[in-house]
Motif scaffolding. Structure first.
Motif, PDB file in Angstrom:
ATOM      1  N   GLU A  47       0.817  -1.220   0.000  1.00 52.00           N
ATOM      2  CA  GLU A  47       0.000   0.000   0.000  1.00 52.00           C
ATOM      3  C   GLU A  47       0.847   1.264   0.000  1.00 52.00           C
ATOM      4  O   GLU A  47       0.404   2.321  -0.446  1.00 52.00           O
ATOM      5  CB  GLU A  47      -0.927   0.015   1.231  1.00 52.00           C
ATOM      6  N   ASN A  48       2.064   1.170   0.510  1.00 50.95           N
ATOM      7  CA  ASN A  48       2.933   2.352   0.631  1.00 50.95           C
ATOM      8  C   ASN A  48       3.213   3.022  -0.713  1.00 50.95           C
ATOM      9  O   ASN A  48       3.274   4.229  -0.833  1.00 50.95           O
ATOM     10  CB  ASN A  48       4.269   1.962   1.264  1.00 50.95           C
ATOM     11  N   ARG A  49       3.503   2.246  -1.702  1.00 49.45           N
ATOM     12  CA  ARG A  49       3.702   2.664  -3.101  1.00 49.45           C
ATOM     13  C   ARG A  49       4.860   3.629  -3.379  1.00 49.45           C
ATOM     14  O   ARG A  49       5.613   3.416  -4.299  1.00 49.45           O
ATOM     15  CB  ARG A  49       2.412   3.243  -3.713  1.00 49.45           C
ATOM     16  N   LEU A  50       5.008   4.703  -2.591  1.00 48.19           N
ATOM     17  CA  LEU A  50       6.102   5.642  -2.884  1.00 48.19           C
ATOM     18  C   LEU A  50       7.142   5.616  -1.766  1.00 48.19           C
ATOM     19  O   LEU A  50       6.809   5.793  -0.593  1.00 48.19           O
ATOM     20  CB  LEU A  50       5.539   7.060  -3.057  1.00 48.19           C
ATOM     21  N   GLY A  51       8.399   5.399  -2.180  1.00 51.34           N
ATOM     22  CA  GLY A  51       9.474   5.331  -1.197  1.00 51.34           C
ATOM     23  C   GLY A  51      10.632   6.257  -1.552  1.00 51.34           C
ATOM     24  O   GLY A  51      10.751   6.735  -2.685  1.00 51.34           O
ATOM     25  N   GLN A  52      11.472   6.504  -0.550  1.00 52.67           N
ATOM     26  CA  GLN A  52      12.688   7.303  -0.758  1.00 52.67           C
ATOM     27  C   GLN A  52      13.888   6.395  -0.547  1.00 52.67           C
ATOM     28  O   GLN A  52      13.960   5.688   0.460  1.00 52.67           O
ATOM     29  CB  GLN A  52      12.724   8.442   0.276  1.00 52.67           C
ATOM     30  N   PHE A  53      14.791   6.410  -1.516  1.00 55.30           N
ATOM     31  CA  PHE A  53      16.029   5.641  -1.413  1.00 55.30           C
ATOM     32  C   PHE A  53      17.094   6.628  -0.949  1.00 55.30           C
ATOM     33  O   PHE A  53      17.105   7.785  -1.415  1.00 55.30           O
ATOM     34  CB  PHE A  53      16.391   5.139  -2.822  1.00 55.30           C
ATOM     35  N   ILE A  54      17.969   6.230  -0.042  1.00 62.48           N
ATOM     36  CA  ILE A  54      19.049   7.141   0.364  1.00 62.48           C
ATOM     37  C   ILE A  54      20.381   6.426   0.244  1.00 62.48           C
ATOM     38  O   ILE A  54      20.580   5.358   0.841  1.00 62.48           O
ATOM     39  CB  ILE A  54      18.834   7.635   1.808  1.00 62.48           C
ATOM     40  N   HIS A  55      21.273   7.001  -0.578  1.00 63.26           N
ATOM     41  CA  HIS A  55      22.644   6.513  -0.688  1.00 63.26           C
ATOM     42  C   HIS A  55      23.528   7.505   0.041  1.00 63.26           C
ATOM     43  O   HIS A  55      23.684   8.653  -0.398  1.00 63.26           O
ATOM     44  CB  HIS A  55      23.069   6.428  -2.162  1.00 63.26           C
ATOM     45  N   TRP A  56      24.090   7.069   1.151  1.00 60.99           N
ATOM     46  CA  TRP A  56      24.936   7.980   1.912  1.00 60.99           C
ATOM     47  C   TRP A  56      26.094   7.218   2.525  1.00 60.99           C
ATOM     48  O   TRP A  56      25.915   6.127   3.080  1.00 60.99           O
ATOM     49  CB  TRP A  56      24.122   8.656   3.022  1.00 60.99           C
ATOM     50  N   GLY A  57      27.260   7.781   2.359  1.00 61.82           N
ATOM     51  CA  GLY A  57      28.455   7.140   2.906  1.00 61.82           C
ATOM     52  C   GLY A  57      29.641   8.053   2.665  1.00 61.82           C
ATOM     53  O   GLY A  57      29.485   9.229   2.286  1.00 61.82           O
ATOM     54  N   LEU A  58      30.862   7.520   2.814  1.00 56.06           N
ATOM     55  CA  LEU A  58      32.075   8.343   2.682  1.00 56.06           C
ATOM     56  C   LEU A  58      32.185   8.973   1.296  1.00 56.06           C
ATOM     57  O   LEU A  58      32.740  10.069   1.128  1.00 56.06           O
ATOM     58  CB  LEU A  58      33.316   7.481   2.950  1.00 56.06           C
ATOM     59  N   TRP A 361       1.940  17.500  -6.024  1.00 56.69           N
ATOM     60  CA  TRP A 361       1.061  16.615  -6.807  1.00 56.69           C
ATOM     61  C   TRP A 361       0.447  15.555  -5.895  1.00 56.69           C
ATOM     62  O   TRP A 361      -0.759  15.288  -5.940  1.00 56.69           O
ATOM     63  CB  TRP A 361       1.845  15.971  -7.959  1.00 56.69           C
ATOM     64  N   MET A 362       1.290  14.996  -5.039  1.00 55.06           N
ATOM     65  CA  MET A 362       0.811  13.944  -4.136  1.00 55.06           C
ATOM     66  C   MET A 362      -0.247  14.483  -3.181  1.00 55.06           C
ATOM     67  O   MET A 362      -1.204  13.791  -2.843  1.00 55.06           O
ATOM     68  CB  MET A 362       1.985  13.362  -3.328  1.00 55.06           C
ATOM     69  N   ALA A 368      -5.026   8.437  -5.570  1.00 55.23           N
ATOM     70  CA  ALA A 368      -4.879   7.566  -6.748  1.00 55.23           C
ATOM     71  C   ALA A 368      -3.608   6.716  -6.680  1.00 55.23           C
ATOM     72  O   ALA A 368      -3.313   5.950  -7.603  1.00 55.23           O
ATOM     73  CB  ALA A 368      -4.864   8.413  -8.014  1.00 55.23           C
ATOM     74  N   ILE A 369      -2.832   6.897  -5.582  1.00 51.35           N
ATOM     75  CA  ILE A 369      -1.538   6.203  -5.463  1.00 51.35           C
ATOM     76  C   ILE A 369      -1.525   5.199  -4.299  1.00 51.35           C
ATOM     77  O   ILE A 369      -1.330   4.004  -4.494  1.00 51.35           O
ATOM     78  CB  ILE A 369      -0.390   7.238  -5.260  1.00 51.35           C
ATOM     79  N   TYR A 370      -1.721   5.697  -3.067  1.00 54.91           N
ATOM     80  CA  TYR A 370      -1.632   4.796  -1.903  1.00 54.91           C
ATOM     81  C   TYR A 370      -2.714   3.714  -1.990  1.00 54.91           C
ATOM     82  O   TYR A 370      -3.880   4.005  -2.265  1.00 54.91           O
ATOM     83  CB  TYR A 370      -1.835   5.566  -0.591  1.00 54.91           C
ATOM     84  N   GLY A 371      -2.306   2.499  -1.745  1.00 56.16           N
ATOM     85  CA  GLY A 371      -3.271   1.393  -1.725  1.00 56.16           C
ATOM     86  C   GLY A 371      -3.847   1.063  -3.088  1.00 56.16           C
ATOM     87  O   GLY A 371      -4.806   0.319  -3.191  1.00 56.16           O
TER      88      GLY A 371
END
Ligand code: FHN
Length: 473
Positions: A47-58, A361-362, A368-371
């Motif tokens: 149901e979540n549908r939209l996620g955030q990816f995080i690339h973090w490091g040295l 927009w969200m 129309a997105i979640y679930g």
């Protein structure tokens, strides 16, 4: 002659039986649990549908530039592209002071964008760990920051109501046991230590951060990992025993024949299909709508970690990215949009802007997105249908406007279009033109066709006669 023909048939039948038996392999270490999962944790993931990816490091410190030279490749691969000796790369640990790191602010930006889950790199290919791990010295404790960065992150995002998932790279350029292939007993013994290390760290992560909802794996394409399908099966079991409900990506797995993602009997491994990296399935692929899957996407062409110079490739606009979110959902997928925070812990202004615009927009259209998922209706050129299975409402997500100003809808046999209205203005019905039994034109009024917009459809299913008669008896 008749007899001969019969025996020929028998032989053919026997052979085809053998062939059929042969194609079904005995796979002991393939799919771990039955799919698609219907438990609460999996439903929530879906149901979540939209996620955030995080690339973090040295790698966020040099940001794609080493000794005044800019490298166009992915910033998180700079150690390899700039051929930086390991000891030199490790010195970056002393510069990781991240004075601008504010996980509450990060979570607020994500929330404003409308994300429901986040996946953060706990350890990328260079081996640096964002949490104080008892299994290595190469971690956050050795930086000037010293504190448990990951713990603070989990707390902030969880408080904001965003589900936290961990990315973990099995490929580890620093670990002495890592091998691309296993060609000797020495290699096997060495790789054994890497596997043990990975297992320890993964279980450690679950123990330290019980809020974690799922794991996303990377660097599992190496031959060494593919040779160890039994290990990845048992690892999936061990992790799920410790945290029932955990959702893991198919990237984690190989079976005992070395097949990744899909086992040798054609069954998905992990809990969802995770091959859509920087690409989406075709505008309409019936097969993909039957499984759970996720697409992960970069804003530039191929940059995950922070790169100083974003002029090197096309930068996707908020509009392009919004269309991708809808495209994924219309085919039963989740969309994971990547952010690469800076070396000082700040979020770059371009990413802040994107989060804000997608959020706008969200804010209006997330119904129309979640679930939501596929509608079962034929795709039309104006955009994408999505459907909420609980309410039965169908959404027309319009991204391309037809010059005739009317939007075609083709329903399925037995369906009738009762009403169409703009999202947020559901008391005002739009004009409908019926063309044939199941084909309609929806004619929106007073709509700004320069921006994408959403129309809500109420569709009535005609009860089948058989059902009706049964109900009467
Ligand atoms: O090599 C990594 C890359 O740096 C990045 O983490 C992406 C994210 O999907 N995964 C690998 C490439 O497939």
């Amino acid at each position: 002659m008749k007899k001969q023909f019969l025996s020929l048939l028998l032989i053919l039948g026997f052979c085809s039986g053998l062939v059929a038996q042969d194609t079904k392999k005995e796979v002991k270490y393939g799919q771990y649990n039955g799919l698609p999962r219907q438990d609460q944790a999996m439903q929530k993931w879906r149901e979540n549908r939209l996620g955030q990816f995080i690339h973090w490091g040295l790698y966020a410190i040099p940001g794609g530039v080493w000794k005044d030279k800019t490298y166009e490749g992915a910033a998180e691969w700079l150690q390899i592209s700039a051929k930086v000796p390991r000891e030199e790369w490790e010195q970056l640990i002393h510069d990781f002071s991240i004075e601008k790191y504010d996980p509450n602010e990060w979570a607020a930006i994500a929330k404003e964008m409308g994300v429901k889950y986040v996946t953060i790199t706990t350890k990328h290919h260079d081996g640096f760990c964002l949490w104080p791990s008892k299994y290595t010295e190469f971690d956050i404790e050795a930086t000037p920051y010293k504190k448990d960065l990951l713990g603070e992150f989990v707390k902030a995002y969880t408080k904001a109501g965003i589900d936290v998932n961990f990315y973990y790279s099995i490929l580890d350029w620093r670990h002495t046991g890592w091998r691309y292939d296993v060609k000797s007993i020495e290699d096997a013994e060495a790789f054994e230590t890497l596997m043990e290390y990975s297992k320890n760290q993964l279980l450690e992560l679950i123990e330290r951060y019980p809020e974690v909802k799922g794991f996303w794996f990377d660097g599992t394409w190496d031959k060494s990992w593919k040779l160890n399908g039994k290990f990845s099966y048992e690892l999936e079991k061990a992790m799920k025993d410790k945290s029932p409900g955990l959702v893991v990506s198919s990237r984690m797995r190989a079976d005992e024949y070395g097949k990744r993602h899909i086992d040798s009997n054609g069954r998905l491994m992990g809990d969802y299909y995770s091959v859509y990296e920087r690409r989406l399935p075709l505008p309409w692929d019936e097969e993909i709508t039957k499984m759970d899957w996720e697409c992960c996407m970069t804003v530039p062409e191929n940059q995950w970690g922070y790169h100083q110079d974003w002029s090197l490739s096309h930068i996707k606009s908020p509009l392009e990215l919004t269309e991708m979110i809808v495209h994924a959902v219309s085919q039963n997928g989740n969309f994971l949009l990547n952010f690469g925070p800076m070396g000082n812990g700040d979020i770059r202004k371009e990413e802040r802007f994107i989060a804000k615009e997608i959020g706008k927009w969200m804010d209006e259209n997330s119904e129309a997105i979640y679930g939501c998922g596929p509608s079962g209706l034929q795709k039309q050129d104006w955009g994408y249908f999505t459907k909420n299975n609980k309410s039965g409402k169908v959404y027309m997500n319009v991204f391309n406007n037809p010059v005739i100003g009317k939007y075609r809808v083709k329903l399925k046999k037995g369906q009738t279009l009762k009403k169409a209205s703009l999202i947020g203005k559901q008391s005002e019905a739009l004009h409908l033109e019926q063309i044939s039994k199941t084909v309609y034109f929806v004619v929106p009024a007073n709509v700004n066709t320069k921006d994408p917009f959403v129309i809500v459809l109420e569709i009535e299913e005609k009860e089948s006669r058989k059902f009706h008669q049964k109900a009467l008896t």
